[in-house]
Scaffold this motif. Structure first.
Motif, short mmCIF file in Angstrom:
data_model
loop_
_atom_site.label_atom_id
_atom_site.label_comp_id
_atom_site.label_asym_id
_atom_site.label_seq_id
_atom_site.Cartn_x
_atom_site.Cartn_y
_atom_site.Cartn_z
N THR A 68 2.84 2.35 -3.45
CA THR A 68 2.17 2.45 -4.76
C THR A 68 1.39 3.75 -4.84
O THR A 68 0.26 3.78 -5.31
N LYS A 69 2.02 4.81 -4.36
CA LYS A 69 1.34 6.11 -4.44
C LYS A 69 1.60 6.71 -5.81
O LYS A 69 2.59 7.38 -6.05
N VAL A 70 0.71 6.40 -6.74
CA VAL A 70 0.89 6.88 -8.10
C VAL A 70 -0.49 7.11 -8.72
O VAL A 70 -1.49 6.53 -8.26
N GLU A 71 -0.55 7.99 -9.71
CA GLU A 71 -1.82 8.24 -10.41
C GLU A 71 -1.75 7.67 -11.81
O GLU A 71 -0.77 7.87 -12.51
N TYR A 86 0.81 -1.23 0.00
CA TYR A 86 0.00 0.00 0.00
C TYR A 86 0.84 1.27 0.00
O TYR A 86 0.58 2.20 -0.76
N SER A 87 1.84 1.29 0.88
CA SER A 87 2.58 2.54 1.07
C SER A 87 3.59 2.80 -0.04
O SER A 87 4.24 3.84 -0.04
#
Lengths: 105, 227
Positions: free
Chosen positions: B220-223, B217-218
């Motif tokens: 894969t901060k992507v748009e 989770y932490s």
């Protein structure tokens, strides 16, 4: 489904605040995710979690919370005032009762 | 607004038994989706974090689906509340972002996320009534020294864990937290990571809370957009 899952706060924080965001026309907005995330962040940031775990030691420790002393003083002062007022009310009630009895006679 | 295509995660296109959600595959990639009643997501509130609140139930289910996929294949968890327009939209996304998504999946493949929290030690409240001025200052200095030592110990721990992880992130710290880190650890380094964690925790006398393993989770901060 996997049973090994984290605490609710940990899970909410990850599910709501982390992960891939899909933007553009293909996604439909159904949840005010920003508002929810903000609330979850505030919850986690506030000492509430810690307090629930019984870790609120600092709130009554004058060393970390100078107001703790004042709070204790305030509580004592209120208790003193409360006692004084109770006495006065009792005194007034006695007077009223005595006056009523005298009038009846 | 009635029913919609809720998307949980992106993974590789391969058979996974999910008892409900299914995969929309395209050129080796897949979106894990399920048809949902959109009314369940409208007006969700975060009040008290109790397990039976609607938000908690939905978030737990989201996490459970992501974990089920994660046990068999690399996964990119999607942010809670992602609803797609249609199956076509899902295919458009996988087609438009094929290379990027593939690269992200390779990046997290064979790796798990571990959460590590270090809390400040609990101390007895100081009784200041019978304390002289000098004693008070000594006590105060001692506590500041202790707090500084604990902070340094937490930093040492983070450094050691970071060296044994492929990636790491630190969260902003709240009042009684000395460290809140997430570490993406390769299966091959997991034993070493935990051995080091145990060793340093004992050596530094820290009070450590470990969570995991988590899907990444932490990390894969992507748009992703469809165009």
């Amino acid at each position: 489904m996997d049973n090994r899952s984290g605490s609710l706060a940990d899970t909410l924080e990850r599910v709501l605040d982390k992960g891939v965001v899909i933007v553009g026309d293909i996604a439909v907005c159904v949840v005010d995710i920003e508002l929810l995330t903000l609330r979850v962040r505030l919850f986690i940031a506030s000492a509430q979690t810690a307090r629930e775990m019984g870790m609120d030691w600092w709130t009554n420790d004058p060393f970390f919370t100078p107001k703790a002393v004042e709070r204790a003083d305030e509580t004592n002062e209120l208790a003193r005032q409360n006692a004084a007022l109770r006495d006065r009310v009792a005194e007034l009630e006695r007077t009223v009762r005595r006056t009523a009895e005298e009038e009846r006679r | 607004m009635s029913r919609g295509l809720y998307a949980y995660a992106i993974t590789r296109d391969q058979p996974v038994d999910l008892a409900g959600p299914w995969l929309i595959g395209h050129r080796g990639l897949a979106l894990v989706v399920a048809e949902v009643e959109l009314a369940r997501f409208a007006g969700l509130e975060f009040e008290e974090p109790s397990e039976d609140s609607p938000l908690a139930v939905l978030a737990r289910y989201h996490d459970a689906v992501v974990r089920s996929v994660f046990r068999h294949a690399p996964v990119l968890p999607l942010r809670f509340g992602t609803v797609l327009d249609s199956v076509d939209a899902a295919v458009r996304l996988l087609s438009a972002r094929h290379e990027e998504v593939s690269a992200w999946l390779s990046r997290v493949e064979g790796r798990q996320e571990w959460g590590v929290k270090v809390r400040a030690a609990q101390r007895e409240p100081a009784h200041l009534d019978d304390v002289s001025g000098t004693a008070y200052l000594t006590l105060r200095r001692q506590r500041l020294v202790d707090a500084d030592l604990a902070r340094r110990a937490a930093a040492t721990l983070h450094q050691a864990l970071r060296d044994r992880a492929d990636e790491s992130v630190c969260r902003d710290l709240t009042r009684d937290l000395l460290l809140e880190g997430a570490y993406l650890v390769d299966a091959g380094h997991e034993e070493e990571f935990h051995a080091e964690l145990g060793r340093l925790t004992a050596e530094l006398g820290l009070s450590v809370e470990i969570t995991g393993p988590w899907p990444p989770y932490s990390f894969t901060k992507v748009e992703f957009a469809d165009a």
